[in-house]
Every structure is written in C-alpha cells, then in structure tokens.
Design a protein around this motif. Structure first.
Motif, PDB file in Angstrom:
ATOM      1  N   LYS A 142       0.727  -1.290   0.161  1.00  0.00           N
ATOM      2  CA  LYS A 142       0.092   0.007   0.106  1.00  0.00           C
ATOM      3  C   LYS A 142       0.689   1.247   0.027  1.00  0.00           C
ATOM      4  N   ASP A 143       1.976   1.366   0.290  1.00  0.00           N
ATOM      5  CA  ASP A 143       2.926   2.349   0.283  1.00  0.00           C
ATOM      6  C   ASP A 143       3.478   2.727  -1.120  1.00  0.00           C
ATOM      7  N   ASN A 144       3.283   1.555  -2.095  1.00  0.00           N
ATOM      8  CA  ASN A 144       3.624   1.870  -3.545  1.00  0.00           C
ATOM      9  C   ASN A 144       2.340   2.377  -4.374  1.00  0.00           C
ATOM     10  N   THR A 145       2.341   3.129  -5.586  1.00  0.00           N
ATOM     11  CA  THR A 145       1.645   2.998  -6.306  1.00  0.00           C
ATOM     12  C   THR A 145       2.206   2.638  -7.712  1.00  0.00           C
ATOM     13  N   VAL A 146       1.497   1.818  -8.369  1.00  0.00           N
ATOM     14  CA  VAL A 146       2.248   1.054  -9.529  1.00  0.00           C
ATOM     15  C   VAL A 146       1.164   1.029 -10.696  1.00  0.00           C
ATOM     16  N   ASP A 147       1.622   1.528 -11.694  1.00  0.00           N
ATOM     17  CA  ASP A 147       0.698   1.399 -13.059  1.00  0.00           C
ATOM     18  C   ASP A 147       1.495   0.434 -13.877  1.00  0.00           C
ATOM     19  N   LEU A 148       0.705  -0.510 -14.493  1.00  0.00           N
ATOM     20  CA  LEU A 148       1.008  -1.653 -15.469  1.00  0.00           C
ATOM     21  C   LEU A 148       0.825  -1.093 -16.848  1.00  0.00           C
ATOM     22  N   TYR A 149       1.774  -1.193 -17.615  1.00  0.00           N
ATOM     23  CA  TYR A 149       1.791  -0.999 -19.083  1.00  0.00           C
ATOM     24  C   TYR A 149       2.301  -2.097 -19.684  1.00  0.00           C
ATOM     25  N   VAL A 150       1.337  -2.513 -20.890  1.00  0.00           N
ATOM     26  CA  VAL A 150       1.570  -3.982 -21.385  1.00  0.00           C
ATOM     27  C   VAL A 150       1.802  -3.357 -22.826  1.00  0.00           C
ATOM     28  N   VAL A 151       2.746  -3.892 -23.545  1.00  0.00           N
ATOM     29  CA  VAL A 151       2.861  -3.463 -24.922  1.00  0.00           C
ATOM     30  C   VAL A 151       2.647  -4.845 -25.736  1.00  0.00           C
ATOM     31  N   SER A 152       1.896  -4.780 -26.661  1.00  0.00           N
ATOM     32  CA  SER A 152       1.843  -6.050 -27.456  1.00  0.00           C
ATOM     33  C   SER A 152       1.832  -5.832 -28.871  1.00  0.00           C
ATOM     34  N   ASP A 153       1.868  -6.843 -29.827  1.00  0.00           N
ATOM     35  CA  ASP A 153       1.730  -6.825 -31.139  1.00  0.00           C
ATOM     36  C   ASP A 153       2.963  -6.204 -31.525  1.00  0.00           C
ATOM     37  N   ILE A 154       4.171  -6.271 -31.090  1.00  0.00           N
ATOM     38  CA  ILE A 154       5.424  -5.496 -31.585  1.00  0.00           C
ATOM     39  C   ILE A 154       5.809  -6.324 -32.590  1.00  0.00           C
ATOM     40  N   LYS A 155       6.119  -5.508 -33.797  1.00  0.00           N
ATOM     41  CA  LYS A 155       6.679  -6.356 -35.034  1.00  0.00           C
ATOM     42  C   LYS A 155       8.076  -6.243 -34.983  1.00  0.00           C
ATOM     43  N   VAL A 156       8.773  -7.055 -35.362  1.00  0.00           N
ATOM     44  CA  VAL A 156      10.313  -7.248 -35.596  1.00  0.00           C
ATOM     45  C   VAL A 156      10.887  -7.670 -36.864  1.00  0.00           C
ATOM     46  N   ASP A 157      11.509  -6.407 -37.461  1.00  0.00           N
ATOM     47  CA  ASP A 157      12.175  -6.783 -38.901  1.00  0.00           C
ATOM     48  C   ASP A 157      13.555  -7.438 -38.370  1.00  0.00           C
ATOM     49  N   THR A 158      13.408  -8.638 -38.792  1.00  0.00           N
ATOM     50  CA  THR A 158      14.871  -9.589 -38.329  1.00  0.00           C
ATOM     51  C   THR A 158      15.687  -9.379 -39.687  1.00  0.00           C
TER      52      THR A 158
END
Length: 110
Positions: free
Chosen positions: A55-71
């Motif tokens: 409870k002493d912390n404030t945490v925001d969760l960010y999720v990044v999906s569907d990233i394209k990667v040029d190999t």
C-alpha cells in the motif's frame, strides 16, 4: 543504473528508486509467452506483484503487445505495438496463476 533496493527486478537511475515524497518513474520489463493473444497474460515477476500489493507503493502496469520485429536488419528493428495502461495496478489473487515452481533438492549427505 542499479537494481532496486526493494528487490524489484528492474533497473533504474539511482534517484528513481522509491523516493519520498516525490515519486519518480520505476520501470520493469517482463514478457508474456507467445500466444494468439499475447497481451492477455503477461508474466510479472513475484517481486513486482509484491511491490504492487504494498500500500506504500503506487504502481501502473503498462502492457505493450503486437510489436513487429524486422529480423532482416542488423540489429533487429522493432516497430508498432499496442499499449494498454492499467493505472494503480493492484493484482488480485484470483487474477494470478502459479506458472513456475522452485524446488529445493533434498540433502543427499543426511
């Protein structure tokens, strides 16, 4: 850069670790297993779950999906992605599933 003194898994500039009373960004990186819906089940480390539940912390969760990667490039080139933001993230027990176990080997000399 150094590890968080609260045993979080991320790295941040020295001044970013749980300052008081001003809060600086604290970033954790984790990944989700590949699946048809990769953003549906990220795998936060246990320390981050505990950190978010404090409870002493404030945490925001960010999720990044569907990233394209040029190999075909060197180094690889990421692009795109969809960002989902969950402010004031407090992971509920019913939304967590154990996905990994640690096993303590018995002492063979006893």
């Amino acid at each position: 850069m150094r590890r968080c003194p609260n045993r979080c898994t991320g790295l941040a500039p020295d001044s970013a670790f749980h300052p008081a009373p001003v809060f600086a960004p604290h970033v954790e990186l984790t990944s989700a297993p590949r699946s048809p819906a990769p953003a549906s089940a990220p795998s936060p480390p246990i320390n981050e779950v505990l950190h978010a539940r404090d409870k002493d912390n404030t945490v925001d969760l960010y999720v990044v999906s569907d990233i394209k990667v040029d190999t075909s490039t060197d180094p690889y080139t990421p692009s795109g992605g969809t960002v989902s933001h969950y402010p004031d993230w407090e992971p509920a027990e019913e939304d967590l599933r154990p996905r990994k176990y640690e096993y303590r080997l018995p002492d063979l000399t006893a």
